[in-house]
Design an enzyme around this catalytic site. Sequence first.
Site, PDB file in Angstrom:
ATOM      1  N   GLY A 213      78.988  27.478  70.240  1.00  0.00           N
ATOM      2  CA  GLY A 213      79.263  26.675  69.046  1.00  0.00           C
ATOM      3  C   GLY A 213      79.790  27.522  67.898  1.00  0.00           C
ATOM      4  O   GLY A 213      80.721  27.130  67.191  1.00  0.00           O
TER       5      GLY A 213
ATOM      6  N   GLU B 104     100.628  32.435  65.562  1.00  0.00           N
ATOM      7  CA  GLU B 104     100.404  33.227  66.769  1.00  0.00           C
ATOM      8  C   GLU B 104      99.833  32.369  67.897  1.00  0.00           C
ATOM      9  O   GLU B 104     100.206  32.538  69.062  1.00  0.00           O
ATOM     10  CB  GLU B 104      99.488  34.404  66.446  1.00  0.00           C
ATOM     11  CG  GLU B 104     100.166  35.406  65.529  1.00  0.00           C
ATOM     12  CD  GLU B 104      99.215  36.253  64.712  1.00  0.00           C
ATOM     13  OE1 GLU B 104      99.702  37.166  64.023  1.00  0.00           O
ATOM     14  OE2 GLU B 104      97.992  36.013  64.736  1.00  0.00           O
TER      15      GLU B 104
ATOM     16  N   GLU C 281      93.981  39.254  65.213  1.00  0.00           N
ATOM     17  CA  GLU C 281      94.220  38.415  64.026  1.00  0.00           C
ATOM     18  C   GLU C 281      92.912  37.804  63.528  1.00  0.00           C
ATOM     19  O   GLU C 281      92.662  37.754  62.318  1.00  0.00           O
ATOM     20  CB  GLU C 281      95.233  37.313  64.339  1.00  0.00           C
ATOM     21  CG  GLU C 281      95.584  36.452  63.136  1.00  0.00           C
ATOM     22  CD  GLU C 281      96.306  37.235  62.046  1.00  0.00           C
ATOM     23  OE1 GLU C 281      95.825  37.193  60.883  1.00  0.00           O
ATOM     24  OE2 GLU C 281      97.330  37.868  62.335  1.00  0.00           O
TER      25      GLU C 281
ATOM     26  N   GLU D  25      88.073  41.078  42.237  1.00  0.00           N
ATOM     27  CA  GLU D  25      88.693  42.196  41.521  1.00  0.00           C
ATOM     28  C   GLU D  25      89.312  43.187  42.500  1.00  0.00           C
ATOM     29  O   GLU D  25      88.857  43.337  43.622  1.00  0.00           O
ATOM     30  CB  GLU D  25      87.672  42.900  40.610  1.00  0.00           C
ATOM     31  CG  GLU D  25      86.583  43.658  41.333  1.00  0.00           C
ATOM     32  CD  GLU D  25      85.440  42.798  41.842  1.00  0.00           C
ATOM     33  OE1 GLU D  25      84.647  43.313  42.635  1.00  0.00           O
ATOM     34  OE2 GLU D  25      85.346  41.607  41.477  1.00  0.00           O
TER      35      GLU D  25
ATOM     36  N   ALA E 167     109.685  44.731  78.110  1.00  0.00           N
ATOM     37  CA  ALA E 167     109.750  45.471  79.369  1.00  0.00           C
ATOM     38  C   ALA E 167     109.760  44.521  80.562  1.00  0.00           C
ATOM     39  O   ALA E 167     110.514  44.728  81.523  1.00  0.00           O
ATOM     40  CB  ALA E 167     108.571  46.440  79.466  1.00  0.00           C
TER      41      ALA E 167
ATOM     42  N   LEU F 243     110.776  41.378  80.590  1.00  0.00           N
ATOM     43  CA  LEU F 243     112.064  40.667  80.618  1.00  0.00           C
ATOM     44  C   LEU F 243     113.175  41.586  81.114  1.00  0.00           C
ATOM     45  O   LEU F 243     114.039  41.161  81.896  1.00  0.00           O
ATOM     46  CB  LEU F 243     112.394  40.123  79.226  1.00  0.00           C
ATOM     47  CG  LEU F 243     111.532  38.943  78.777  1.00  0.00           C
ATOM     48  CD1 LEU F 243     111.718  38.674  77.288  1.00  0.00           C
ATOM     49  CD2 LEU F 243     111.853  37.699  79.596  1.00  0.00           C
ATOM     50  N   TRP F 244     113.150  42.845  80.699  1.00  0.00           N
ATOM     51  CA  TRP F 244     114.140  43.808  81.169  1.00  0.00           C
ATOM     52  C   TRP F 244     114.018  44.006  82.682  1.00  0.00           C
ATOM     53  O   TRP F 244     115.016  44.019  83.402  1.00  0.00           O
ATOM     54  CB  TRP F 244     113.974  45.143  80.448  1.00  0.00           C
ATOM     55  CG  TRP F 244     114.887  46.202  80.984  1.00  0.00           C
ATOM     56  CD1 TRP F 244     114.556  47.219  81.825  1.00  0.00           C
ATOM     57  CD2 TRP F 244     116.285  46.318  80.755  1.00  0.00           C
ATOM     58  NE1 TRP F 244     115.644  47.970  82.119  1.00  0.00           N
ATOM     59  CE2 TRP F 244     116.742  47.430  81.486  1.00  0.00           C
ATOM     60  CE3 TRP F 244     117.194  45.579  80.015  1.00  0.00           C
ATOM     61  CZ2 TRP F 244     118.074  47.834  81.475  1.00  0.00           C
ATOM     62  CZ3 TRP F 244     118.523  45.977  80.004  1.00  0.00           C
ATOM     63  CH2 TRP F 244     118.940  47.096  80.740  1.00  0.00           C
TER      64      TRP F 244
END
Length: 140
Positions: free
Chosen positions: A33, A51, A86, A102, A131, A133-134
């Site tokens: 929870g 993201e 994140e 402050e 990498a 995708l290459w």
Amino acid sequence: MSTPSNAQSAEPDPTVNPQKARTGLSRIWHAAGYSIAGLRAGWSEPAFRQEASAAIVLLPLSFWLGESWVEVALLAGSVIAVLVIELLNTGIETAIDRIGPEWNHLSKRAKDMGSAAVLLALLLCAGVWAAALWQRFGHG
């Protein structure tokens, strides 16, 4: 010989925080929870929403692009790492903001390091995906 205080004891003090006294399935249920509440809190942050939206696309693509379970794990893991980092960065920022509005050089330093962690996670993710995708399309 004196007995250990609660600060030194492995047993949580339920008078300080009754949540710490939970065990077994009750602990797991409540922890889940809290985790869902954390994801909801993260969703209120624009960066996390962006993201997470990218992850909704990239996670299924990782199964298509990866040619082995290791490649899928690297592709998906790099995306999940961005989300995790994140959330941690948002937690740091929230805790710093609670301390006070402050300006303080230590507060700025903590926030800057959290931001740098997110940047490094994004660069890692971009590198892993570039990498892959290459490998798949670049020298075909």
